[in-house]
Design a protein around this motif. Structure first.
Motif, mmCIF file in Angstrom:
data_model
loop_
_atom_site.group_PDB
_atom_site.id
_atom_site.type_symbol
_atom_site.label_atom_id
_atom_site.label_comp_id
_atom_site.label_asym_id
_atom_site.label_seq_id
_atom_site.Cartn_x
_atom_site.Cartn_y
_atom_site.Cartn_z
ATOM 1 N N GLU A 70 0.829 -1.308 -0.002
ATOM 2 C CA GLU A 70 0.044 0.012 0.040
ATOM 3 C C GLU A 70 0.826 1.354 -0.108
ATOM 4 O O GLU A 70 0.367 2.333 -0.557
ATOM 5 N N THR A 73 1.689 2.549 -3.212
ATOM 6 C CA THR A 73 0.491 2.970 -4.364
ATOM 7 C C THR A 73 0.742 2.505 -5.639
ATOM 8 O O THR A 73 0.728 3.265 -6.695
ATOM 9 N N ARG A 343 -10.436 0.328 -5.605
ATOM 10 C CA ARG A 343 -8.920 1.447 -5.542
ATOM 11 C C ARG A 343 -8.220 1.000 -4.396
ATOM 12 O O ARG A 343 -8.445 0.200 -3.436
ATOM 13 N N GLY A 345 -5.945 0.573 -1.576
ATOM 14 C CA GLY A 345 -6.126 1.437 -0.324
ATOM 15 C C GLY A 345 -6.035 0.793 0.869
ATOM 16 O O GLY A 345 -5.254 -0.158 1.249
#
Length: 349
Positions: A70, A73, A343, A345
């Motif tokens: 994470e 990204t 997404r 995250g």
């Protein structure tokens, strides 16, 4: 796509084809303007692999791996190995519905079954389970693709390999390389049971035999074959110079999925002798004067002495890391677009 995160249980200080392939691919991806994050055992506590202490197994939690992914990204995730980190990364991707690609670098079922009392069919089932969860499993050769397809692996995609022509190239040959009489029959790689080195070391050949590398079987083989020169690990220019002093490069393995050392030898202008199995048959064509593939490895070694060093070099020029990296990037992009993930995250438990 700008950011790629690659998760691999194989990384430095290991010296093997998986590490070299990933390192070269990362370098060329960055030259193309992409940002690459590696999640490797360097980041976590690790322990020696049973029966193979040179390989370190990461002792990481799901949450540690989740945070590492994470934090990067990524626009795409590639899982390079089926080890502890690969398993945790796979779990994270599935839990968060993030598309990912994988790659098949080693004959995992054969290697595990040879070292542990596990039926090979069980390990094959694990390999299917692991790779079929992704949106593309990369393989190096056509013959390996056919083998894995028969085992039930889906979405197989080609990712070839390259060679750094600026490091590996013909050099002036010493009269007595390594201080040994010619011809020099050289092999390079991990000294481990799966590499089938006795098939080479037992051969009655003229001249001298040289083994470059290290591994769990080195001490035993060095004692069994006192007339063979074991040099230990060589890297960079020192390794390239060792290749260039050989008359024939011998590749006795029957289990490799490609054979990066074959390309290094060819680029150094050294003909290859090997078995006609996956890896060598995908590089050395039947009528090629760059090497000889025979079930009788001694015949192959002797015949390779008459092969062309110029043809060996010419064949190596067709393998570039630029082309291989573009294959890799195209495969990663296709896998990332295979579905619309949530997404990236927050991670799941």
């Amino acid at each position: 796509m700008r950011k790629i995160t690659i998760v691999s249980d194989a990384w430095y200080p290991q010296v093997n084809g998986v590490v070299r392939s990933l390192q070269n691919t990362c370098c060329h991806l960055e030259r193309m303007g992409l940002e690459v994050t590696m999640v490797t055992p360097e980041t976590f506590h690790s322990i020696p692999c049973p029966t193979y202490p040179e390989i370190r197994l990461s002792v990481a939690t799901y949450w540690q791996v989740a945070r590492a992914i994470e934090a990067s990204t990524p626009d795409a995730v590639h899982i390079a190995t089926e080890g502890p980190l690969g398993l945790l990364a796979r779990r994270w991707c599935l839990k968060n519905r993030v598309s990912f690609s994988t790659s098949y670098h080693t004959r995992f079922p054969e290697y595990v079954a040879a070292r542990f009392p596990v039926p090979i069919r069980c390990v094959q089932a694990f390999v299917r389970w692991f790779h079929n969860a992704g949106n593309g499993c990369m393989v190096a050769t056509a013959s390996l693709e056919r083998e894995l397809s028969k085992l039930g692996l889906r979405n197989l995609r080609r990712w070839s390999r390259g060679i750094d022509q600026g490091v590996f190239y013909p050099r002036p040959m010493a009269h007595l390389p390594f201080g040994l009489p010619r011809p020099i029959f050289l092999t390079v790689g991990r000294i481990a049971p799966e590499k089938n080195l006795p098939a080479f070391l037992d051969l009655d050949l003229p001249g001298s035999k040289v083994v470059v590398g290290d591994g769990p079987a080195r001490a035993e083989l060095q004692q069994r074959y006192p007339d063979v020169l074991f040099t230990g690990i060589k890297t960079g220019t020192e390794l390239a110079e060792a290749y260039a002093q050989a008359d024939v490069f011998v590749f006795p393995s029957r289990t490799d999925t490609f054979g990066n050392t074959i390309l290094e030898a060819l680029a150094s202008g050294v003909p290859v002798a090997a078995y006609p199995v996956t890896g060598p048959i995908d590089i050395i064509e039947p009528q090629s004067r760059a090497g000889v593939l025979r079930e009788d490895l001694r015949e192959a070694c002797i015949a390779a002495l008459d092969c062309s060093r110029e043809d060996a070099r010419a064949l190596a020029r067709s393998f570039t890391w630029e082309a291989a990296t573009r294959q890799f990037l195209d495969n990663v992009r296709r896998a990332a677009m295979a579905k619309s993930p949530r997404r990236i995250g927050a991670s799941g438990a």
